[in-house]
Design a protein around this motif. Sequence first.
Motif: not given
Ligand code: ATP
Length: 336
Positions: A114, A137, A140, A167, A184, A291
């Motif tokens: 991923h 992300s 990560n 979060d 944001e 994602d």
């Molecule tokens: P990973 O890819 O590590 O498994 P994940 O599954 O949580 O992570 P992603 O979709 O990559 O998913 O990221 C989700 C995160 O992005 C959440 O923590 C969310 O708060 C954050 N996020 C979304 N939009 C924004 C934004 N505009 N500014 C800052 N953070 C954001």
Amino acid sequence: TRILGIEGTAWAASAAVYDSTADDVFIESDAYEPESGGIHPREAAEHMHDAIPRVVESALKYARETADRPAGDPQVDAVAFSQGPGLGPCLRIVGTAARALSQALDVPLVGVNHMVAHLEIGRHSSGFDSPVCLNASGANAHLLAYRNGRYRVLGETMDTGVGNAIDKFTRHVGWSHPGGPKVEAAAEDGEYVDLPYVVKGMDFSFSGIMSAAKQAHDEGVPVEDICFSLQENIFGMLTEVAERALSLTGSNELVLGGGVGQNDRLREMLAEMCAQRGADFHAPEPRFLRDNAGMIAVLGAKMYDAGDTLDLEESRVDPNYRPDQVPVTWRARSER
Ligand code: ATP
């Protein structure tokens, strides 16, 4: 090549069809939204169980409608799925679905990391040759660069992922998940207050700044100011280490990956840093940052073309699958 991609590491139940000839990506996603608090692994897995069949059906319908293949043929050449890293209960459901589909359609299975997919979608859409990648992300935060057949981790968080850190603060304040977009928006009206900034060499840490932010909130510091300062410090840390990674590798290309990459302030800081160094910066469109199964299908196609498919015995999911465990089979041999 046409690939069915399935993603389900945490919150997004997603399926995609990628056609490499047309460079066309269809994505259907269904997000898990916790009623309260953050992501509960068991609830997220229940969501996968309900939603994966629906999103896969939409993707296969799209594949049938757009196909130039005989109706009885499988409309895709392989099934690619997110093999890890992620939440174990979610990954296991997606792994089971992918194995079942590969058998039902009688096509090979491709296991995609991923985090490497978050990187490769930026390399794909930028056309950059050998960029440094900042993956920002939920779970990560790290910098990757390619060397001798692997994506090496040049720097990473010493504690939580960047999105999860943000979060946690918003949960403390009582805002619903996900918090990133709310921080944001609130930051627009904020002014700087002092918060910790922790970079150690190529690594960084978010736990101190998160505790300090929660404490500042409890002490009555305006939430807008905390949000503004969180963004300045956290994104400043990521930008500093990204710059160091460019300097270390000698690369003049940076790509951004991951859901936090949707944040305009982070993109602005990275773009400015790159402009100052004369480096090129690329952030994929938002649907490829958060994602999504599109990135799984795109990397799945490259892996399939390189003959990098899985036997059933190798298809076990891995919640801690690190990007540097992946042999990079799909880049030109001369690069490897
Ligand atoms: P990973 O890819 O590590 O498994 P994940 O599954 O949580 O992570 P992603 O979709 O990559 O998913 O990221 C989700 C995160 O992005 C959440 O923590 C969310 O708060 C954050 N996020 C979304 N939009 C924004 C934004 N505009 N500014 C800052 N953070 C954001």
